[in-house]
Scaffold this active site. Structure first.
Site, PDB file in Angstrom:
ATOM      1  N   SER A   1      17.828  20.423  -5.144  1.00 44.67           N
ATOM      2  CA  SER A   1      17.172  20.152  -6.246  1.00 44.67           C
ATOM      3  C   SER A   1      16.923  18.328  -6.348  1.00 44.67           C
ATOM      4  CB  SER A   1      18.073  20.337  -7.700  1.00 44.67           C
ATOM      5  OG  SER A   1      17.822  19.825  -8.739  1.00 44.67           O
TER       6      SER A   1
ATOM      7  N   TYR B   1      26.543  20.283 -11.467  1.00 47.38           N
ATOM      8  CA  TYR B   1      25.291  20.675 -10.828  1.00 47.38           C
ATOM      9  C   TYR B   1      24.855  19.661  -9.738  1.00 47.38           C
ATOM     10  CZ  TYR B   1      20.694  22.716 -10.156  1.00 47.38           C
ATOM     11  OH  TYR B   1      19.671  23.313  -9.886  1.00 47.38           O
TER      12      TYR B   1
HETATM   13  N1  LIG Z   1      14.943  26.168 -12.171  1.00 49.50           N
HETATM   14  C1  LIG Z   1      14.961  24.779 -11.649  1.00 49.50           C
HETATM   15  O1  LIG Z   1      14.411  23.965 -12.533  1.00 49.50           O
HETATM   16  C2  LIG Z   1      15.402  24.431 -10.533  1.00 49.50           C
HETATM   17  C3  LIG Z   1      15.056  23.092  -9.823  1.00 49.50           C
HETATM   18  C4  LIG Z   1      15.505  22.866  -8.615  1.00 49.50           C
HETATM   19  C5  LIG Z   1      16.484  23.578  -8.050  1.00 49.50           C
HETATM   20  N2  LIG Z   1      16.602  24.895  -8.545  1.00 49.50           N
HETATM   21  C6  LIG Z   1      17.526  25.833  -7.499  1.00 49.50           C
HETATM   22  O2  LIG Z   1      16.663  26.792  -7.327  1.00 49.50           O
HETATM   23  C7  LIG Z   1      17.542  27.911  -6.934  1.00 49.50           C
HETATM   24  C8  LIG Z   1      17.132  29.103  -7.704  1.00 49.50           C
HETATM   25  O3  LIG Z   1      17.141  28.956  -9.091  1.00 49.50           O
HETATM   26  P1  LIG Z   1      16.285  29.543 -10.167  1.00 49.50           P
HETATM   27  O4  LIG Z   1      15.730  28.672 -11.084  1.00 49.50           O
HETATM   28  O5  LIG Z   1      15.449  30.550  -9.521  1.00 49.50           O
HETATM   29  O6  LIG Z   1      17.495  30.395 -10.903  1.00 49.50           O
HETATM   30  P2  LIG Z   1      17.499  31.770 -11.719  1.00 49.50           P
HETATM   31  O7  LIG Z   1      16.338  32.158 -12.096  1.00 49.50           O
HETATM   32  O8  LIG Z   1      18.635  31.775 -12.501  1.00 49.50           O
HETATM   33  O9  LIG Z   1      17.976  32.833 -10.235  1.00 49.50           O
HETATM   34  C9  LIG Z   1      19.305  32.512  -9.565  1.00 49.50           C
HETATM   35  C10 LIG Z   1      19.311  33.512  -8.705  1.00 49.50           C
HETATM   36  O10 LIG Z   1      20.519  33.100  -7.899  1.00 49.50           O
HETATM   37  C11 LIG Z   1      21.234  34.706  -7.859  1.00 49.50           C
HETATM   38  N3  LIG Z   1      22.993  34.257  -7.965  1.00 49.50           N
HETATM   39  C12 LIG Z   1      23.451  33.509  -8.817  1.00 49.50           C
HETATM   40  N4  LIG Z   1      24.759  33.322  -8.441  1.00 49.50           N
HETATM   41  C13 LIG Z   1      24.872  34.181  -7.268  1.00 49.50           C
HETATM   42  C14 LIG Z   1      25.872  34.591  -6.511  1.00 49.50           C
HETATM   43  N5  LIG Z   1      27.167  34.104  -6.684  1.00 49.50           N
HETATM   44  N6  LIG Z   1      25.628  35.386  -5.275  1.00 49.50           N
HETATM   45  C15 LIG Z   1      24.271  35.560  -5.170  1.00 49.50           C
HETATM   46  N7  LIG Z   1      23.320  35.460  -5.742  1.00 49.50           N
HETATM   47  C16 LIG Z   1      23.658  34.671  -6.987  1.00 49.50           C
HETATM   48  C17 LIG Z   1      20.990  35.080  -9.273  1.00 49.50           C
HETATM   49  O11 LIG Z   1      21.263  36.791  -9.238  1.00 49.50           O
HETATM   50  P3  LIG Z   1      22.326  37.513  -9.711  1.00 49.50           P
HETATM   51  O12 LIG Z   1      22.876  36.679 -11.075  1.00 49.50           O
HETATM   52  O13 LIG Z   1      21.906  38.655  -9.924  1.00 49.50           O
HETATM   53  O14 LIG Z   1      23.401  37.154  -8.603  1.00 49.50           O
HETATM   54  C18 LIG Z   1      19.320  34.880  -9.249  1.00 49.50           C
HETATM   55  O15 LIG Z   1      18.769  35.861  -8.585  1.00 49.50           O
HETATM   56  C19 LIG Z   1      19.060  27.463  -7.268  1.00 49.50           C
HETATM   57  O16 LIG Z   1      19.600  27.159  -6.333  1.00 49.50           O
HETATM   58  C20 LIG Z   1      18.656  26.283  -8.276  1.00 49.50           C
HETATM   59  O17 LIG Z   1      19.765  25.579  -8.395  1.00 49.50           O
HETATM   60  C21 LIG Z   1      16.140  25.255  -9.684  1.00 49.50           C
END
Ligand SMILES: NC(=O)c1ccc[n+]([C@@H]2O[C@H](COP(=O)([O-])OP(=O)(O)OC[C@H]3O[C@@H](n4cnc5c(N)ncnc54)[C@H](OP(=O)(O)O)[C@@H]3O)[C@@H](O)[C@H]2O)c1
Length: 242
Positions: A148, A161
């Protein structure tokens, strides 16, 4: 550079953690669209099945496996299953992550700190520990860690985070050096705010935020790069500030 075609990843296996929704689901769809067999992992079965069903409409290969990346035995079981069938892993996308934007660090309960660090940082270590030996045996691979911009900048009210993502960047740069002699490329992608359920992104305009597909596009570019080079880090920003 080879042209990116719908068959650019044919014969390759990609494991994507957190593939049930958000960025992980978009990455899984994109890699399947390029012909890869995609292993979709996450803690909850139903959203993984839903992503897989959507992908299967295009007749792409998918495998759904439940896995909690913060639990070493769960990740080891996943890797063992992948080695049995589909039998190899060419691409590992460490995408699973959780937020934690509840206020200043001194008000954060220790169990919340543990949850963030154990998922976003320890989980990536567990996945690399479990999958890298398979890649080494196969003499190649590509590991993509989804970090991120919070791993490059300060994030008030999200210190844990930010710490997990700063740590992930350091881990990624170091593991890239450890594995390059094995023909394994390690890249870290640092997106700005993406419109998913991870965070409400209070005060930001959703229409200007990145979309999960924007991150998936970068992952596709990385894994289709000609084998003699790799982009070790990508910072991805929305064109208009949200
Ligand atoms: N959204 C943003 O603004 C943003 C920006 C920069 C980077 N990111 C990064 O992008 C990645 C994806 O984020 P997102 O925005 O797509 O979030 P999201 O919509 O909340 O999805 C997160 C995913 O991770 C899975 N997950 C969470 N804990 C887990 C665990 N212990 N084991 C296996 N799976 C797990 C969740 O599924 P389950 O809960 O079913 O396990 C879900 O499929 C993350 O690493 C986040 O830090 C996000």
């Amino acid at each position: 550079m080879p042209e990116v075609t719908t068959n650019a990843l044919k014969g390759q296996v990609a494991a994507v953690t957190g593939a049930g929704r958000g960025i992980g689901a978009a990455i899984a769809r994109k890699l399947a669209g390029l012909g890869a067999t995609v292993v979709l992992c996450g803690r909850t079965r139903a959203p993984l099945d839903a992503t897989a069903a959507e992908i299967k409409k295009d007749h792409a290969n998918t495998v759904v496996m439940e896995c909690d990346v913060s639990d070493l035995s769960s990740v080891e079981k996943l890797a063992a299953q992948v080695e049995r069938d589909p039998g190899r892993v060419d691409i590992l996308v460490n995408n699973a992550g959780i937020g934690g934007f509840g206020g200043p660090l001194h008000t954060m309960p220790p169990q919340s700190w543990d949850a963030v660090l154990n998922t976003n940082l320890r989980g990536v270590y567990y996945c690399i520990r479990s999958f890298a030996p398979m890649m080494i045996r196969n003499r190649g691979g590509h590991i993509i860690n989804i970090s991120s911009l919070a791993g490059k900048n300060a994030l008030p009210n999200g210190a844990a985070y930010a710490a997990s993502k700063w740590g992930l960047n350091g881990l990624s740069y170091s593991v890239a050096e450890e594995l390059r002699s094995h023909n394994i490329r390690v890249s870290v992608v640092c997106p700005g705010s993406v419109d998913t359920s991870l965070s409400p992104h209070e005060g930001k305009d959703k229409n200007k935020m990145l979309r999960p597909e924007d991150v998936a596009h970068v992952v596709a570019m990385l894994v289709t790069q000609a084998p003699q080079s790799f982009a070790s880090e990508v910072l991805l920003r929305p064109t208009q500030k949200p």
